[in-house]
Design a protein around this motif. Structure first.
Motif, short mmCIF file in Angstrom:
data_model
loop_
_atom_site.label_atom_id
_atom_site.label_comp_id
_atom_site.label_asym_id
_atom_site.label_seq_id
_atom_site.Cartn_x
_atom_site.Cartn_y
_atom_site.Cartn_z
N LYS A 1 10.68 -3.51 4.52
CA LYS A 1 10.14 -3.38 3.17
C LYS A 1 8.65 -3.68 3.14
CE LYS A 1 14.36 -4.38 0.53
NZ LYS A 1 14.99 -5.32 -0.42
N LEU A 2 8.27 -4.75 3.89
CA LEU A 2 6.86 -5.11 3.94
C LEU A 2 6.02 -4.00 4.59
CD1 LEU A 2 7.03 -8.88 4.94
CD2 LEU A 2 6.34 -7.92 2.74
N LYS A 3 6.58 -3.40 5.64
CA LYS A 3 5.88 -2.29 6.30
C LYS A 3 5.69 -1.13 5.32
CE LYS A 3 7.29 -3.16 11.09
NZ LYS A 3 8.06 -2.62 12.25
N ASN A 4 6.76 -0.80 4.60
CA ASN A 4 6.68 0.27 3.61
C ASN A 4 5.66 -0.07 2.52
OD1 ASN A 4 8.62 1.77 4.95
ND2 ASN A 4 10.32 0.90 3.76
N MET A 5 5.63 -1.35 2.12
CA MET A 5 4.68 -1.76 1.09
C MET A 5 3.25 -1.62 1.59
SD MET A 5 4.54 -5.36 -1.01
CE MET A 5 6.19 -5.06 -1.63
N ASP A 6 3.00 -1.99 2.85
CA ASP A 6 1.66 -1.83 3.43
C ASP A 6 1.24 -0.37 3.42
OD1 ASP A 6 1.37 -4.51 3.87
OD2 ASP A 6 2.07 -4.45 5.95
N GLU A 7 2.18 0.51 3.75
CA GLU A 7 1.87 1.94 3.76
C GLU A 7 1.53 2.42 2.36
OE1 GLU A 7 5.18 3.88 5.49
OE2 GLU A 7 4.78 3.17 7.54
N ARG A 8 2.30 1.95 1.36
CA ARG A 8 2.03 2.35 -0.03
C ARG A 8 0.69 1.81 -0.51
NH1 ARG A 8 7.42 0.97 -3.31
NH2 ARG A 8 7.76 -0.46 -1.57
N ILE A 9 0.38 0.56 -0.13
CA ILE A 9 -0.92 -0.01 -0.49
C ILE A 9 -2.05 0.80 0.12
CG2 ILE A 9 -2.43 -2.01 -0.17
CD1 ILE A 9 0.06 -3.77 -0.42
N GLN A 10 -1.87 1.20 1.37
CA GLN A 10 -2.89 2.00 2.04
C GLN A 10 -3.09 3.34 1.33
OE1 GLN A 10 -2.19 2.58 6.21
NE2 GLN A 10 -4.04 3.81 6.52
N LYS A 11 -1.96 3.95 0.94
CA LYS A 11 -2.04 5.23 0.22
C LYS A 11 -2.71 5.06 -1.13
CE LYS A 11 1.97 7.42 2.41
NZ LYS A 11 3.34 7.96 2.22
N LEU A 12 -2.40 3.93 -1.82
CA LEU A 12 -3.04 3.66 -3.10
C LEU A 12 -4.54 3.46 -2.95
CD1 LEU A 12 -0.44 1.26 -4.79
CD2 LEU A 12 -1.02 3.59 -5.49
N GLU A 13 -4.92 2.75 -1.87
CA GLU A 13 -6.35 2.55 -1.60
C GLU A 13 -7.04 3.89 -1.35
OE1 GLU A 13 -6.37 -0.15 1.63
OE2 GLU A 13 -6.23 -1.95 0.38
N GLU A 14 -6.38 4.77 -0.58
CA GLU A 14 -6.95 6.09 -0.33
C GLU A 14 -7.08 6.90 -1.62
OE1 GLU A 14 -4.37 7.78 2.55
OE2 GLU A 14 -5.15 6.60 4.24
N ALA A 15 -6.02 6.81 -2.46
CA ALA A 15 -6.06 7.53 -3.73
C ALA A 15 -7.17 6.99 -4.63
CB ALA A 15 -4.71 7.42 -4.43
N LEU A 16 -7.33 5.67 -4.64
CA LEU A 16 -8.38 5.05 -5.45
C LEU A 16 -9.76 5.48 -4.96
CD1 LEU A 16 -9.22 3.09 -7.66
CD2 LEU A 16 -9.06 1.23 -5.99
N THR A 17 -9.92 5.54 -3.64
CA THR A 17 -11.20 6.00 -3.07
C THR A 17 -11.49 7.43 -3.49
OG1 THR A 17 -10.90 4.55 -1.15
CG2 THR A 17 -12.48 6.36 -0.93
N ASN A 18 -10.46 8.27 -3.47
CA ASN A 18 -10.64 9.67 -3.89
C ASN A 18 -11.03 9.77 -5.36
OD1 ASN A 18 -9.99 10.63 -1.32
ND2 ASN A 18 -7.80 10.82 -1.80
N VAL A 19 -10.37 8.93 -6.18
CA VAL A 19 -10.67 8.93 -7.62
C VAL A 19 -12.12 8.50 -7.86
CG1 VAL A 19 -10.19 7.79 -9.81
CG2 VAL A 19 -8.31 8.60 -8.39
N LEU A 20 -12.57 7.45 -7.14
CA LEU A 20 -13.94 6.98 -7.28
C LEU A 20 -14.93 8.06 -6.86
CD1 LEU A 20 -13.56 3.30 -6.00
CD2 LEU A 20 -13.86 4.07 -8.36
#
Length: 211
Positions: free
Chosen positions: A38-57
């Protein structure tokens, strides 16, 4: 005999219990493995969210740049000026032995700062259709003649030859201008114009629409 059998059973139970405890101690729990996944999956989701946030910025920066460009373009489209000949007082300008560009000092408005009161010249900031109008006034017995010029070439004029009383003239024209084209008014040789605080002699222009 019964006591011996009981002893054997207790020994077997003890060995089983120790085996179970050892397994619990040295073998990972299934729940822990699931939590790690679950923690691994959460890290992956956090990374994807960071990438999405970077794209939005990044997209926001692009939109901000486009907005600033549009705002600058809109500001450039706001062009209008109006000015009277004399900044203060009253009196005549001319006559001169040569053609004279009139410098209108009493600036009523100069949206876009395209008119220069130091030279009397309007310089087109953008390509478009412009409207210009000028007025000239003289007293009786004096000749008045003024032309509107585009890049030094006469476009239209006003003229009054020694009127008995005061003489007035006005003219206007729509011109298509390129960036940098210059518009001015010119007093003819051996003629003059009069002005005072009422601004009888004036020059105005504005952008109708860009091209």
């Amino acid at each position: 005999m019964k006591s011996e059998t009981m002893a054997v059973l207790l020994l077997v139970l003890l060995l089983c219990a120790e085996s179970s405890i050892a397994q619990d101690v040295f073998s990972p729990s299934v729940d822990i493995i699931v939590e790690i996944e679950k923690l691994k999956n959460m890290d992956e989701r956090i990374q994807k969210l960071e990438e999405a946030l970077t794209n939005v910025l990044s997209e926001n920066e692009v939109l901000k740049h486009k907005l600033e460009t549009v705002q600058k373009e809109n500001e450039a489209k706001k062009v209008a000026f109006s000015a009277g000949l004399l900044g203060s007082g009253d009196g005549s300008t001319g006559p001169f032995d040569a053609l004279k560009i009139l410098e209108y000092k009493k600036v009523f408005s100069n949206v876009g700062s395209a008119y220069d009161s130091n030279t009397g010249i309007f310089t087109a900031p953008i390509k478009g259709a412009y409207y210009f109008r000028f007025y000239a006034h003289c007293h009786g017995g004096a000749s008045m003649a003024v032309s509107l010029l585009k890049n030094g070439v006469t476009q239209c004029s006003v003229f009054s030859w020694k009127p008995v009383s005061n003489g007035n003239g006005s003219n206007g024209v729509v011109l298509t201008l390129e960036i940098g084209d210059q518009i001015s008014t010119q007093l003819w040789k051996q003629t003059w114009v009069y002005d005072d605080t009422a601004s009888y002699t004036s020059f105005s222009g504005f952008l109708i629409f860009p091209l």
